[in-house]
Design an enzyme around this catalytic site. Structure first.
Site, PDB file in Angstrom:
ATOM      1  N   GLN A 180       0.818  -1.220   0.000  1.00 41.72           N
ATOM      2  CA  GLN A 180       0.000   0.000   0.000  1.00 41.72           C
ATOM      3  C   GLN A 180       0.853   1.273   0.000  1.00 41.72           C
ATOM      4  OE1 GLN A 180      -3.423   0.591  -0.093  1.00 41.72           O
ATOM      5  NE2 GLN A 180      -3.729  -1.580  -0.486  1.00 41.72           N
ATOM      6  N   HIS A 202       0.101  -2.999  -9.428  1.00 41.05           N
ATOM      7  CA  HIS A 202      -1.278  -2.544  -9.683  1.00 41.05           C
ATOM      8  C   HIS A 202      -1.843  -1.647  -8.582  1.00 41.05           C
ATOM      9  CE1 HIS A 202      -3.953  -5.237  -7.170  1.00 41.05           C
ATOM     10  NE2 HIS A 202      -2.833  -5.913  -7.082  1.00 41.05           N
ATOM     11  N   THR A 238       9.872 -17.100 -17.469  1.00 41.25           N
ATOM     12  CA  THR A 238      10.185 -16.053 -18.442  1.00 41.25           C
ATOM     13  C   THR A 238       9.651 -14.718 -17.952  1.00 41.25           C
ATOM     14  OG1 THR A 238      10.121 -17.674 -20.200  1.00 41.25           O
ATOM     15  CG2 THR A 238       9.856 -15.359 -20.855  1.00 41.25           C
ATOM     16  N   CYS A 326     -10.742  -9.375   0.135  1.00 45.85           N
ATOM     17  CA  CYS A 326     -10.679 -10.782   0.520  1.00 45.85           C
ATOM     18  C   CYS A 326     -11.811 -11.159   1.453  1.00 45.85           C
ATOM     19  CB  CYS A 326      -9.351 -11.082   1.199  1.00 45.85           C
ATOM     20  SG  CYS A 326      -7.993 -10.336   0.348  1.00 45.85           S
TER      21      CYS A 326
HETATM   22  C1  LIG Z   1      -3.076  -5.704  -2.469  1.00 39.50           C
HETATM   23  C2  LIG Z   1      -2.213  -6.084  -1.321  1.00 39.50           C
HETATM   24  C3  LIG Z   1      -1.459  -7.279  -1.338  1.00 39.50           C
HETATM   25  C4  LIG Z   1      -1.552  -8.265  -2.473  1.00 39.50           C
HETATM   26  O1  LIG Z   1      -0.988  -7.793  -3.643  1.00 39.50           O
HETATM   27  P1  LIG Z   1      -1.377  -8.539  -5.029  1.00 39.50           P
HETATM   28  O2  LIG Z   1      -0.424  -7.997  -6.025  1.00 39.50           O
HETATM   29  O3  LIG Z   1      -2.793  -8.153  -5.309  1.00 39.50           O
HETATM   30  O4  LIG Z   1      -1.207  -9.993  -4.794  1.00 39.50           O
HETATM   31  C5  LIG Z   1      -0.649  -7.565  -0.266  1.00 39.50           C
HETATM   32  N1  LIG Z   1      -0.560  -6.714   0.782  1.00 39.50           N
HETATM   33  C6  LIG Z   1      -1.255  -5.568   0.835  1.00 39.50           C
HETATM   34  C7  LIG Z   1      -1.090  -4.665   2.003  1.00 39.50           C
HETATM   35  C8  LIG Z   1      -2.110  -5.215  -0.206  1.00 39.50           C
HETATM   36  O5  LIG Z   1      -2.803  -4.082  -0.140  1.00 39.50           O
END
Ligand SMILES: *Cc1c(COP(=O)(O)O)cnc(C)c1O
Length: 400
Positions: A180, A202, A238, A326
């Site tokens: 985050q 992302h 890869t 989640c």
């Molecule tokens: C979104 C998130 C993840 C997981 O990341 P992904 O790339 O979606 O697997 C892990 N930790 C925190 C604090 C997140 O906000």
């Protein structure tokens, strides 16, 4: 009325146009395998190494300390499992917290089933992990501390510098899930004494399906994926050239505009929080008032179900979340809201709004108006609320 107001940037973000442009040539033009010998693959290899350089520089690391992965979840899994295994000879005790992302929590639980002992630290009512509590939990045989940099649900920013210093003092490895925080808050792995750090593209306007793990030079961690020799033999597969190029470009923009972006989002966030708390009674802000992610506002509204609120917001074109992607689809309230001491019935009425630098004041005004309307409507259908109002004459406006 087919407008879309996207306020779930903590779940994922829109790819920045510049990041998309940086990715496109690696699909159809320079599609060579970055590990190949011939000149045609050179462009692809160059893109991977340029991204690695940018990402390393942004957190005060060396390029060779950055390992590309497939997600933030993969990075968390790798960090915990490999560190536990590599240092097991020194002991089998791990310290983490009750408010970690499930990628850390469920990995810690997996390790418990495999002979490790895990301490899950409590947090205070704002979600802050006390560095003293970390120190107090350290014992002979503690080999790893994992504390997130900022919480994805309630936005609280943790005292990582102090926790890193405590870990260093005792010679214990320190991992932080910075998914985050990366690109949103300043990070320096040296100053903060971080040995392992997870990030994901992302969450900062890069593409989905690409993450990184920073591994301090000299740490002897095993490979996570076995196979080819990619990523210095530690992560086979890869390279996702377009994804990595997009990650690099998104991070470059995020690092460059960090201050300006944080200032904009913080101002808008505080305006949102101010309006919600003054205009909607029996509402609380979750997390620390100041010490929080620039784009995060998390609330609990008493006497309503967060899920109902989300559905009605969605009918008005507003995308928000109850806290964690989640937990949606499950009836359990969020582990984070329970950890900050909220009773189940209040934790159920949660709403997380997460902004981006593109969010406008007009969108926030529209959203607050809708929240107000919907919360009132839902409460008017609630027998609990009716009872409460009769008993209290509406005196106590605070929730919880
Ligand atoms: C979104 C998130 C993840 C997981 O990341 P992904 O790339 O979606 O697997 C892990 N930790 C925190 C604090 C997140 O906000």
């Amino acid at each position: 009325m087919s407008r879309l107001i996207y306020l779930d940037n903590a779940a994922t973000t829109q790819v920045a146009p510049e990041a998309l442009d940086a990715m496109l040539p690696y699909f159809t033009e320079y599609y060579g395998n970055p590990s190949a010998i011939y000149g045609f693959a050179g462009k692809a290899k160059g893109a991977v190494e340029e991204a690695r350089r940018i990402l390393a520089e942004g957190i005060g690391a060396k390029p060779e300390e950055i390992y590309f992965t497939g997600s933030g979840s993969e990075s968390d899994n790798w960090a915990l499992k490999a560190a536990a295994e590599a240092y097991a000879a020194g002991g089998k005790h791990i310290i983490t917290t009750k408010i970690e992302h499930h990628a850390v929590l469920h990995t810690a639980e997996y390790l418990e089933k495999n002979g490790f002992e895990v301490t899950y630290l409590d947090v205070d009512e704002k979600g802050i992990v006390s560095p003293d509590a970390v120190k107090a939990a350290i014992r002979p045989g503690t080999i790893l501390i994992s504390v997130m940099m900022a919480n994805n649900e309630i936005g609280t920013v943790e005292p990582i510098r102090e926790i890193g210093a405590a870990a260093k003092e005792h010679g214990i490895l320190f991992h932080t899930d910075a998914v985050q925080a990366f690109g949103h808050l300043p990070i320096d792995v040296e100053e903060m004494n971080i040995d392992l750090l997870s990030a994901s593209a992302h969450k900062l306007n890069g593409p989905k399906g690409v993450g990184l793990l920073y591994i301090r030079q000299g740490l002897k961690l095993r490979a996570f994926l076995h196979g080819g020799a990619q990523e210095r033999r530690r992560r086979a597969g890869t390279h996702n050239t377009p994804g990595i190029a997009g990650f690099g470009k998104a991070a470059e923009l995020a690092f460059r505009n960090m201050e300006q972006r944080a200032a904009y989002e913080t101002k808008l966030r505080d305006y949102l929080i101010g309006r919600v708390l003054t205009e909607i009674p029996y509402t609380r802000l979750n997390g620390d008032r100041e010490n929080r992610l620039p784009g995060n506002a998390s609330f609990c509204f008493r006497f309503i179900e967060g899920e109902s609120l989300l559905i009605l917001l969605d009918q008005n074109g507003i995308c928000a979340s109850s806290g964690s992607a989640c937990t949606s689809g499950s009836l359990d309230p969020s582990h984070v809201l329970l950890a900050i001491g909220l009773p189940h019935e209040i934790a159920h009425g949660s709403l997380r709004i997460s902004l981006s630098e593109k969010t406008t004041k007009e969108e926030i005004d529209y959203t607050v108006d809708k929240i107000k309307e919907i919360v009132e409507r839902l409460r008017n259908m609630s027998p609990l609320y009716e009872d409460f109002v009769k008993k209290s004459d509406g005196k106590d406006r605070e929730a919880g």
